[in-house]
Design a protein around this motif. Structure first.
Motif, short mmCIF file in Angstrom:
data_model
loop_
_atom_site.label_atom_id
_atom_site.label_comp_id
_atom_site.label_asym_id
_atom_site.label_seq_id
_atom_site.Cartn_x
_atom_site.Cartn_y
_atom_site.Cartn_z
N TYR A 91 0.85 -1.18 0.00
CA TYR A 91 0.00 0.00 0.00
C TYR A 91 0.90 1.24 0.00
O TYR A 91 2.03 1.20 0.49
CB TYR A 91 -0.89 0.04 1.26
CG TYR A 91 -2.02 -0.95 1.27
CD1 TYR A 91 -1.81 -2.28 1.64
CD2 TYR A 91 -3.32 -0.57 0.93
CE1 TYR A 91 -2.86 -3.19 1.68
CE2 TYR A 91 -4.37 -1.47 0.96
CZ TYR A 91 -4.13 -2.78 1.33
OH TYR A 91 -5.18 -3.67 1.36
N GLN A 126 0.91 5.52 0.97
CA GLN A 126 0.22 6.60 1.68
C GLN A 126 0.86 7.93 1.30
O GLN A 126 2.05 8.15 1.56
CB GLN A 126 0.29 6.39 3.19
CG GLN A 126 -0.50 7.44 3.96
CD GLN A 126 -0.45 7.23 5.47
OE1 GLN A 126 0.48 6.63 6.01
NE2 GLN A 126 -1.47 7.71 6.16
N ASN A 169 -1.26 13.20 4.44
CA ASN A 169 -2.63 13.53 4.87
C ASN A 169 -3.69 12.73 4.12
O ASN A 169 -4.82 13.21 3.94
CB ASN A 169 -2.89 15.03 4.71
CG ASN A 169 -1.93 15.85 5.53
OD1 ASN A 169 -1.69 15.56 6.70
ND2 ASN A 169 -1.33 16.85 4.92
N ARG A 170 -3.35 11.54 3.69
CA ARG A 170 -4.30 10.69 2.98
C ARG A 170 -4.30 9.30 3.62
O ARG A 170 -3.39 8.92 4.36
CB ARG A 170 -3.90 10.54 1.51
CG ARG A 170 -3.78 11.83 0.74
CD ARG A 170 -5.14 12.44 0.47
NE ARG A 170 -5.94 11.63 -0.42
CZ ARG A 170 -5.87 11.65 -1.75
NH1 ARG A 170 -5.00 12.45 -2.35
NH2 ARG A 170 -6.63 10.89 -2.47
N GLY A 171 -5.33 8.54 3.31
CA GLY A 171 -5.37 7.15 3.72
C GLY A 171 -4.50 6.29 2.81
O GLY A 171 -4.02 6.75 1.78
N LEU A 172 -4.31 5.04 3.19
CA LEU A 172 -3.51 4.13 2.39
C LEU A 172 -4.26 3.74 1.13
O LEU A 172 -5.48 3.61 1.13
CB LEU A 172 -3.18 2.86 3.19
CG LEU A 172 -2.03 2.94 4.17
CD1 LEU A 172 -2.35 3.83 5.35
CD2 LEU A 172 -1.65 1.53 4.64
N PHE A 209 -4.18 0.86 -2.07
CA PHE A 209 -3.69 -0.42 -2.51
C PHE A 209 -2.86 -0.29 -3.79
O PHE A 209 -3.24 0.43 -4.71
CB PHE A 209 -4.88 -1.35 -2.76
CG PHE A 209 -4.54 -2.63 -3.45
CD1 PHE A 209 -4.82 -2.81 -4.80
CD2 PHE A 209 -3.94 -3.67 -2.75
CE1 PHE A 209 -4.51 -3.99 -5.44
CE2 PHE A 209 -3.65 -4.86 -3.39
CZ PHE A 209 -3.92 -5.03 -4.74
N LEU A 223 4.92 7.31 1.47
CA LEU A 223 5.21 6.29 2.49
C LEU A 223 4.62 4.97 1.99
O LEU A 223 3.44 4.91 1.64
CB LEU A 223 4.56 6.72 3.82
CG LEU A 223 4.83 5.91 5.07
CD1 LEU A 223 6.32 5.85 5.37
CD2 LEU A 223 4.08 6.54 6.24
N PHE A 276 3.86 0.87 2.54
CA PHE A 276 3.64 -0.15 3.56
C PHE A 276 3.52 -1.51 2.91
O PHE A 276 2.75 -1.71 1.97
CB PHE A 276 2.34 0.12 4.33
CG PHE A 276 2.40 1.29 5.25
CD1 PHE A 276 1.97 2.55 4.83
CD2 PHE A 276 2.86 1.16 6.55
CE1 PHE A 276 2.01 3.64 5.67
CE2 PHE A 276 2.91 2.24 7.41
CZ PHE A 276 2.48 3.48 6.97
N ALA A 284 6.28 -1.27 9.27
CA ALA A 284 6.43 0.07 9.86
C ALA A 284 6.45 1.17 8.81
O ALA A 284 6.40 2.35 9.15
CB ALA A 284 7.70 0.13 10.70
N ARG A 289 9.75 5.36 3.86
CA ARG A 289 9.51 6.63 3.18
C ARG A 289 10.41 6.69 1.94
O ARG A 289 11.63 6.54 2.04
CB ARG A 289 9.80 7.79 4.11
CG ARG A 289 9.28 9.12 3.59
CD ARG A 289 9.30 10.20 4.67
NE ARG A 289 8.40 9.93 5.78
CZ ARG A 289 7.10 10.14 5.78
NH1 ARG A 289 6.52 10.63 4.69
NH2 ARG A 289 6.37 9.90 6.85
#
Lengths: 113, 116
Positions: A36, A38, A41-44, A46, A88, A90, A105, A108
């Protein structure tokens, strides 16, 4: 217990160069792996997943990832980085027959023009 | 047309207060989640509901109580807020919980909670 590790807090790459974001996992049974992204200031969002089949998985925005069972890795790659890829990232794993998706975790990524 | 929407986007409150965060998804998904992202960006599952039934209930203080009035909504109520509750809370949904091919999660934009 399942776990996922992203060994690099930060990856720096020049625009146009290939990028790799590393991920290793530990899970009993078959692993189901996800990436994912990010943005600030946004959601993750896919990017791609590995459930079964071909070890090389292609996803959104030109990203791909290679599942390596012997090395328990699922590294994210892109042949030519863009400044807009800076975000970022994930890695996530689900396995062992459970319902939980465990997220790493985060790494970046900075792409410099 | 936002797929997973959370309100409010920002929440600033005093210690000891009670607050709620609302989440709605218009994707027709069966499964919804709450995650907490701390200041180091570490993302941890808190709860998961499937068809309004609580499936995942992580080690979370019982001051946190989720409520799912229907499949499209999963709200999070927090009692007696503490400084350590300050974080970004994300709601997410997926088409299904058990079918891995349908377990891609769609996240809301997050609610930034600051407890003073």
């Amino acid at each position: 217990a399942q776990s996922v590790a992203q060994p690099e807090d930060q990856v720096n790459v020049a625009e146009g160069n290939p990028l790799t974001v590393k991920c290793t996992y530990s899970v009993s049974g078959n692993p189901y792996l996800f990436w994912y992204v990010q943005y600030p200031n946004r959601g993750l969002q896919f990017l791609l997943k590995y459930i079964t089949g071909d070890n090389l998985v292609k996803g959104s925005y030109g990203f791909e990832a290679e599942f390596n069972k012997s090395q328990t890795s699922f590294h994210l790659k892109k042949p030519s980085a863009l400044v807009s890829d800076s975000a970022l990232y994930f890695c996530a794993v689900r396995g062992g027959g459970g319902f939980k998706t465990i997220f790493g975790a985060g790494t970046r990524l900075f792409v410099k023009a | 047309d936002t797929a997973v929407s959370q309100t409010p986007k920002y929440l600033v409150t005093q210690m000891g207060n009670d607050k709620s965060i609302k989440c709605e998804q218009n994707l027709g998904h069966d499964t919804m989640y709450w995650y907490k992202q701390d200041s180091k960006k570490f993302l941890k599952i808190m709860f998961s509901y499937n068809n309004k039934e609580l499936i995942i209930n992580e080690t979370v203080p019982n001051r946190f109580s989720p409520k799912s009035p229907d499949k499209a909504h999963l709200n999070l109520h927090i009692n007696s807020l503490e400084l350590g509750d300050s974080a970004v809370y994300f709601c997410a949904s997926s088409q299904d919980l058990t079918d891995l091919a349908k377990n891609i999660q769609y996240f809301g934009a997050g609610t930034r909670l600051s407890v003073l």
